[in-house]
Enzyme design. Structure first.
Site, PDB file in Angstrom:
ATOM      1  N   GLY A 114       3.295   0.670   0.392  1.00 52.06           N
ATOM      2  CA  GLY A 114       3.913   0.121  -0.805  1.00 52.06           C
ATOM      3  C   GLY A 114       4.332  -1.331  -0.733  1.00 52.06           C
TER       4      GLY A 114
ATOM      5  CB  THR B   2       1.805   8.198  -3.801  1.00 51.90           C
ATOM      6  OG1 THR B   2       2.905   7.537  -3.177  1.00 51.90           O
ATOM      7  CG2 THR B   2       1.857   7.856  -5.256  1.00 51.90           C
TER       8      THR B   2
ATOM      9  CG  ASP C  62       3.365   0.982  -4.291  1.00 53.28           C
ATOM     10  OD1 ASP C  62       3.892   1.775  -3.470  1.00 53.28           O
ATOM     11  OD2 ASP C  62       2.223   1.153  -4.761  1.00 53.28           O
TER      12      ASP C  62
ATOM     13  NE  ARG D  43       9.257   1.753   1.295  1.00 48.58           N
ATOM     14  CZ  ARG D  43       8.181   2.324   0.794  1.00 48.58           C
ATOM     15  NH1 ARG D  43       8.273   3.447   0.116  1.00 48.58           N
ATOM     16  NH2 ARG D  43       6.994   1.782   0.967  1.00 48.58           N
TER      17      ARG D  43
HETATM   18  N1  ASP Z   1       2.952   3.780  -2.113  1.00 48.11           N
HETATM   19  C1  ASP Z   1       3.916   4.749  -1.656  1.00 48.11           C
HETATM   20  C2  ASP Z   1       5.138   4.032  -1.152  1.00 48.11           C
HETATM   21  O1  ASP Z   1       4.989   3.026  -0.483  1.00 48.11           O
HETATM   22  C3  ASP Z   1       3.390   5.619  -0.582  1.00 48.11           C
HETATM   23  C4  ASP Z   1       1.972   6.052  -0.750  1.00 48.11           C
HETATM   24  O2  ASP Z   1       1.370   5.876  -1.777  1.00 48.11           O
HETATM   25  O3  ASP Z   1       1.403   6.581   0.176  1.00 48.11           O
HETATM   26  O4  ASP Z   1       6.207   4.496  -1.379  1.00 48.11           O
END
Ligand code: ASP
Length: 317
Positions: free
Chosen positions: A233, A179, A210, A207
């Site tokens: 997330g 991310t 977060d 899906r």
């Molecule tokens: N938090 C992000 C998600 O769950 C993925 C990540 O930060 O690695 O979509």
């Protein structure tokens, strides 16, 4: 780390799903650091010119979205159907205005889509086709789906699906997620946060993680702090991580670094791998993570850009 500087500050992350140390080549490391440094410079240029924290985090996240190494915008991971569904959010700590998009593919820079929702719609979050249509009408730049795709992400999807078929449990988090995000404090004392992601490799279509959920992966309030998270997330949503840190700062009067480190450590204990970047109302910075590494960096008023990947000392450039 943290300090009490009352100056403009910017911190960024490029995801907590780093390559394993053993797999990190000097060339790959140089590429990740250059990407982080470029984003920090883009955001710092805004702050140094007296610009707003909101513009600084937007500029920094756009730079990371444009870099195919990171899982956001160009270089976003694939869903299990081989499509891209991107999520992003921005929040302005001055007045707690927020905007977010989820499950979109089309706008070239998803963070600009989130910002458009905040500034040009009466809503906080738009999803899927409605969000894409809104962005089209708002005149945002679009790209074909192929623009977001990279060979490395295609291979990661094939590997995850093959592992699932073989009943193998994925141990390399870097293959599943990542991310990008930024937090800033400007000269006027305003805070802002922005986060953008392709989500997790082989996620179910539909899906939402977060990153676009205000209070989970993204939060900013001038009264407390700005937070942008990265990691698994579902855990960050269930524990409202970004808002939890802000609440501890306001209600418990905990120093930002203490609150951020404690929340990330607690998350790790219950199986929620990840980390976050945070900046406080006083300019303090915290960049904690509970996994192997997190692509990250920060820059303060002096313009010196610091980056790190694992738990090694920050390198200045
Ligand atoms: N938090 C992000 C998600 O769950 C993925 C990540 O930060 O690695 O979509």
């Amino acid at each position: 780390m943290g300090d009490k500087s009352d100056r403009p500050t910017l911190a960024v992350h490029g995801g907590a799903g780093t390559l394993r140390r053993g797999a990190m080549t000097p060339a790959a490391e140089a590429g990740y650091r250059a990407g982080l440094a470029g984003a920090l410079r883009a955001g710092h240029a805004v702050l140094a010119g007296g610009g707003a924290a909101l513009d600084a985090v937007t500029a920094a996240v756009c730079a990371l979205e444009d870099d195919p190494l990171f899982n956001a915008g160009r270089g976003a991971v694939f869903t299990r159907d081989g499509t891209h569904e991107m999520d992003a959010a921005v929040m302005d700590g001055n007045g707690c205005r927020a905007g977010a998009v989820a499950g979109i593919c089309g706008p070239r820079n998803p963070v600009l889509a989130a910002r458009a929702v905040m500034e040009r719609s009466p809503h906080v979050m738009l999803v899927g086709e409605g969000a894409v249509q809104f962005c089209r009408e708002a005149g945002l730049a679009f790209a074909e789906p192929g623009y977001f795709s990279t060979e490395a992400r295609r291979q990661a999807l094939a590997l995850v699906l093959a592992q699932e078929t073989a009943g193998v449990v994925e141990t390399d988090a870097a293959r599943r997620h990542g991310t990008v995000g930024a937090v800033a404090r400007d000269r006027a004392g305003n805070l802002a946060a922005a986060t953008s992601t392709g989500g997790m490799t082989a996620k179910l279509p539909g899906r939402v993680g977060d990153s676009p959920v205000i209070g989970a992966g993204t939060y900013a309030d001038n009264a407390s702090c700005a937070v942008s998270a990265t990691g698994h997330g579902e855990f960050f949503v269930r524990y409202a991580v970004a808002h939890e840190i802000a609440a501890r700062v306001v209600h418990r009067r905990q120093p930002l670094a203490e609150a951020a480190v404690a929340v990330v450590a607690e998350l790790g204990r219950i199986g929620g791998s990840g980390g976050l970047v945070a900046v406080g109302a006083d300019g303090a910075v915290a960049l904690p993570f509970n996994c192997d590494g997190m692509y990250r960096g920060y820059v303060k008023d002096d313009g010196i850009v610091y980056t790190a990947i694992y738990d090694e000392p920050y390198a200045a450039s």
